[in-house]
Design a protein around this motif. Structure first.
Motif, PDB file in Angstrom:
ATOM      1  N   THR A  98      23.790 -12.691   4.630  1.00 12.88           N
ATOM      2  CA  THR A  98      24.753 -12.777   5.167  1.00 12.88           C
ATOM      3  C   THR A  98      24.702 -13.505   5.928  1.00 12.88           C
ATOM      4  O   THR A  98      23.379 -14.347   6.386  1.00 12.88           O
ATOM      5  N   PRO A  99      25.839 -14.668   6.758  1.00 16.46           N
ATOM      6  CA  PRO A  99      24.914 -15.970   7.630  1.00 16.46           C
ATOM      7  C   PRO A  99      24.529 -15.596   9.035  1.00 16.46           C
ATOM      8  O   PRO A  99      23.147 -16.030   9.429  1.00 16.46           O
ATOM      9  N   SER A 100      24.449 -14.145  10.006  1.00 17.45           N
ATOM     10  CA  SER A 100      24.158 -13.966  10.601  1.00 17.45           C
ATOM     11  C   SER A 100      22.139 -13.618   9.826  1.00 17.45           C
ATOM     12  O   SER A 100      21.636 -13.691  11.206  1.00 17.45           O
ATOM     13  N   ASP A 101      22.563 -13.347   8.889  1.00 16.34           N
ATOM     14  CA  ASP A 101      20.893 -13.518   8.480  1.00 16.34           C
ATOM     15  C   ASP A 101      19.192 -14.759   8.424  1.00 16.34           C
ATOM     16  O   ASP A 101      18.902 -13.848   7.003  1.00 16.34           O
ATOM     17  N   THR A 102      21.091 -14.967   7.798  1.00  9.97           N
ATOM     18  CA  THR A 102      20.100 -16.923   7.416  1.00  9.97           C
ATOM     19  C   THR A 102      18.646 -16.618   8.109  1.00  9.97           C
ATOM     20  O   THR A 102      18.088 -17.802   7.577  1.00  9.97           O
ATOM     21  N   GLY A 103      18.000 -16.835   9.420  1.00 13.65           N
ATOM     22  CA  GLY A 103      16.992 -16.724   9.627  1.00 13.65           C
ATOM     23  C   GLY A 103      15.707 -15.881   9.526  1.00 13.65           C
ATOM     24  O   GLY A 103      14.525 -16.187   9.982  1.00 13.65           O
ATOM     25  N   THR A 104      15.894 -14.678   8.499  1.00 11.87           N
ATOM     26  CA  THR A 104      15.337 -14.342   8.464  1.00 11.87           C
ATOM     27  C   THR A 104      14.403 -14.097   7.106  1.00 11.87           C
ATOM     28  O   THR A 104      15.802 -14.331   6.028  1.00 11.87           O
ATOM     29  N   GLN A 105      13.839 -13.697   6.395  1.00 10.15           N
ATOM     30  CA  GLN A 105      13.137 -13.591   5.470  1.00 10.15           C
ATOM     31  C   GLN A 105      13.139 -12.014   4.682  1.00 10.15           C
ATOM     32  O   GLN A 105      12.598 -10.881   5.020  1.00 10.15           O
ATOM     33  N   ILE A 106      13.756 -11.550   3.834  1.00 11.87           N
ATOM     34  CA  ILE A 106      13.269  -9.463   3.063  1.00 11.87           C
ATOM     35  C   ILE A 106      12.809  -9.718   1.889  1.00 11.87           C
ATOM     36  O   ILE A 106      12.536 -10.372   0.921  1.00 11.87           O
ATOM     37  N   GLN A 107      11.187  -9.094   2.371  1.00 11.87           N
ATOM     38  CA  GLN A 107      10.467  -8.926   1.360  1.00 11.87           C
ATOM     39  C   GLN A 107      10.033  -7.198   0.989  1.00 11.87           C
ATOM     40  O   GLN A 107       9.978  -5.951   2.554  1.00 11.87           O
ATOM     41  N   THR A 108      10.111  -7.331  -0.002  1.00 16.35           N
ATOM     42  CA  THR A 108       9.588  -5.498  -0.687  1.00 16.35           C
ATOM     43  C   THR A 108       8.335  -5.630  -0.778  1.00 16.35           C
ATOM     44  O   THR A 108       7.634  -6.101  -1.398  1.00 16.35           O
ATOM     45  N   PRO A 109       7.691  -4.436   0.139  1.00 17.06           N
ATOM     46  CA  PRO A 109       6.391  -4.167  -0.563  1.00 17.06           C
ATOM     47  C   PRO A 109       5.964  -4.027  -1.688  1.00 17.06           C
ATOM     48  O   PRO A 109       6.662  -3.402  -1.938  1.00 17.06           O
ATOM     49  N   ALA A 110       5.558  -4.483  -1.890  1.00 12.76           N
ATOM     50  CA  ALA A 110       4.536  -4.935  -3.120  1.00 12.76           C
ATOM     51  C   ALA A 110       3.876  -3.179  -3.318  1.00 12.76           C
ATOM     52  O   ALA A 110       3.216  -2.832  -2.659  1.00 12.76           O
ATOM     53  N   ALA A 111       4.016  -2.406  -4.698  1.00 10.97           N
ATOM     54  CA  ALA A 111       2.810  -1.148  -4.783  1.00 10.97           C
ATOM     55  C   ALA A 111       1.208  -1.550  -4.379  1.00 10.97           C
ATOM     56  O   ALA A 111       0.482  -2.311  -5.341  1.00 10.97           O
ATOM     57  N   PRO A 112       0.636  -0.556  -3.408  1.00 10.57           N
ATOM     58  CA  PRO A 112      -0.602  -1.342  -2.745  1.00 10.57           C
ATOM     59  C   PRO A 112      -1.364  -0.856  -4.439  1.00 10.57           C
ATOM     60  O   PRO A 112      -0.909   0.686  -5.334  1.00 10.57           O
ATOM     61  N   THR A 113      -2.237  -1.046  -4.734  1.00  9.81           N
ATOM     62  CA  THR A 113      -3.793  -0.976  -5.522  1.00  9.81           C
ATOM     63  C   THR A 113      -4.401  -0.135  -5.648  1.00  9.81           C
ATOM     64  O   THR A 113      -5.411  -0.744  -4.538  1.00  9.81           O
ATOM     65  N   VAL A 114      -5.245   0.586  -5.978  1.00 10.28           N
ATOM     66  CA  VAL A 114      -6.613   1.157  -5.850  1.00 10.28           C
ATOM     67  C   VAL A 114      -7.266   1.009  -6.445  1.00 10.28           C
ATOM     68  O   VAL A 114      -7.124   1.541  -7.944  1.00 10.28           O
ATOM     69  N   GLU A 115      -8.586   0.301  -6.255  1.00 12.38           N
ATOM     70  CA  GLU A 115      -9.596   0.177  -7.332  1.00 12.38           C
ATOM     71  C   GLU A 115     -11.065   1.247  -6.881  1.00 12.38           C
ATOM     72  O   GLU A 115     -11.513   1.368  -5.751  1.00 12.38           O
ATOM     73  N   LEU A 116     -10.738   2.382  -7.864  1.00  9.32           N
ATOM     74  CA  LEU A 116     -12.044   3.718  -7.531  1.00  9.32           C
ATOM     75  C   LEU A 116     -13.263   2.862  -9.017  1.00  9.32           C
ATOM     76  O   LEU A 116     -12.920   2.789  -9.455  1.00  9.32           O
ATOM     77  N   ARG A 117     -14.177   3.225  -8.624  1.00  9.25           N
ATOM     78  CA  ARG A 117     -15.442   2.354  -9.189  1.00  9.25           C
ATOM     79  C   ARG A 117     -16.381   4.004  -9.422  1.00  9.25           C
ATOM     80  O   ARG A 117     -16.721   5.450  -8.100  1.00  9.25           O
ATOM     81  N   ASP A 118     -16.941   4.125 -10.464  1.00 16.26           N
ATOM     82  CA  ASP A 118     -18.046   4.937 -10.272  1.00 16.26           C
ATOM     83  C   ASP A 118     -19.154   5.980  -9.668  1.00 16.26           C
ATOM     84  O   ASP A 118     -19.605   4.256  -9.226  1.00 16.26           O
ATOM     85  N   VAL A 119     -19.845   6.146  -9.447  1.00 12.93           N
ATOM     86  CA  VAL A 119     -21.078   6.494  -8.736  1.00 12.93           C
ATOM     87  C   VAL A 119     -22.056   7.187  -9.961  1.00 12.93           C
ATOM     88  O   VAL A 119     -21.630   7.860 -10.364  1.00 12.93           O
ATOM     89  N   PHE A 120     -23.282   6.413  -8.986  1.00 15.34           N
ATOM     90  CA  PHE A 120     -24.608   7.008 -10.915  1.00 15.34           C
ATOM     91  C   PHE A 120     -25.498   8.655  -9.271  1.00 15.34           C
ATOM     92  O   PHE A 120     -25.843   7.958  -8.517  1.00 15.34           O
ATOM     93  N   PHE A 121     -25.897   8.813 -10.543  1.00 17.08           N
ATOM     94  CA  PHE A 121     -27.182  10.355 -10.283  1.00 17.08           C
ATOM     95  C   PHE A 121     -28.505   9.663 -10.516  1.00 17.08           C
ATOM     96  O   PHE A 121     -28.080   8.904 -11.521  1.00 17.08           O
ATOM     97  N   ASP A 122     -29.576  10.441  -9.869  1.00 16.73           N
ATOM     98  CA  ASP A 122     -30.538  10.437 -10.518  1.00 16.73           C
ATOM     99  C   ASP A 122     -30.771  11.317 -11.271  1.00 16.73           C
ATOM    100  O   ASP A 122     -29.693  12.549 -10.577  1.00 16.73           O
ATOM    101  N   TYR A 123     -32.279  11.472 -12.089  1.00 12.56           N
ATOM    102  CA  TYR A 123     -32.292  12.672 -13.443  1.00 12.56           C
ATOM    103  C   TYR A 123     -31.955  14.294 -12.257  1.00 12.56           C
ATOM    104  O   TYR A 123     -32.681  13.947 -11.020  1.00 12.56           O
TER     105      TYR A 123
END
Length: 171
Positions: free
Chosen positions: A47-72
């Protein structure tokens, strides 16, 4: 009589060819417009009153998970695995909607029963580390596959070292 059979056979052949040529032809399907893309969120109208603002929808965060390793034959967290677990813990703390399944794995040496127990101890030690880091324990479940699901094939230290692990599965 022979002439009648011949003409009847020819007539039957003509009818079959006609049926195949016209009756079995496929009618083209009407073109249907694809459904609207529902993966993008609909932004509210500006609307005209909103012309100075930008509306953004946050993206879904991604989660990177790595394996861990063990000794014998060990379930203790190695020093090099601590940095990986700290990164995994930080990611899980930042995205509270993700739960994980920790899969404990072993190499092929040892009995099936022993490796199942060792894989469970490995998964439990990783869970305990993450809980101490601050991740809610109710978001973490564990299972042991022992030696049953190897990552690397082979019967040497190169393969065995890759199979002695806890694998993270996002749920």
């Amino acid at each position: 009589m022979n002439r009648v059979l011949r003409h009847g056979s020819i007539a039957a052949l003509v009818v079959c060819v006609f049926i195949v040529a016209t009756g079995c032809s496929r009618k083209p399907k009407p073109e249907v417009a694809p459904p609207p893309d529902t993966t993008e969120s609909q932004a509210p109208p500006v609307t005209p009153s909103d012309t100075g603002t930008q509306i953004q929808t946050p993206a879904a965060p991604t989660v990177e998970l790595r394996d861990v390793f063990f000794d014998y034959d060990k379930a203790a967290i190695r020093d090099d695995a601590r940095s990986t677990l700290n990164e995994n813990g930080k990611s899980l703390m930042n995205v509270s909607t993700v739960s994980v399944l920790l899969e404990g794995h072993c190499d092929e040496r040892g009995t099936v029963e022993y490796n199942l127990a060792l894989g469970q101890r490995r998964a439990d030690s990783v869970k305990n580390y993450l809980v101490q880091y601050g991740v809610d324990g109710s978001r973490i479940s564990t299972i042991s596959y022992g030696e049953e699901r190897p990552f690397a094939t082979g019967s040497d230290e190169g393969a065995w070292s890759q199979n002695r692990r806890v694998h993270f599965v996002k749920q």
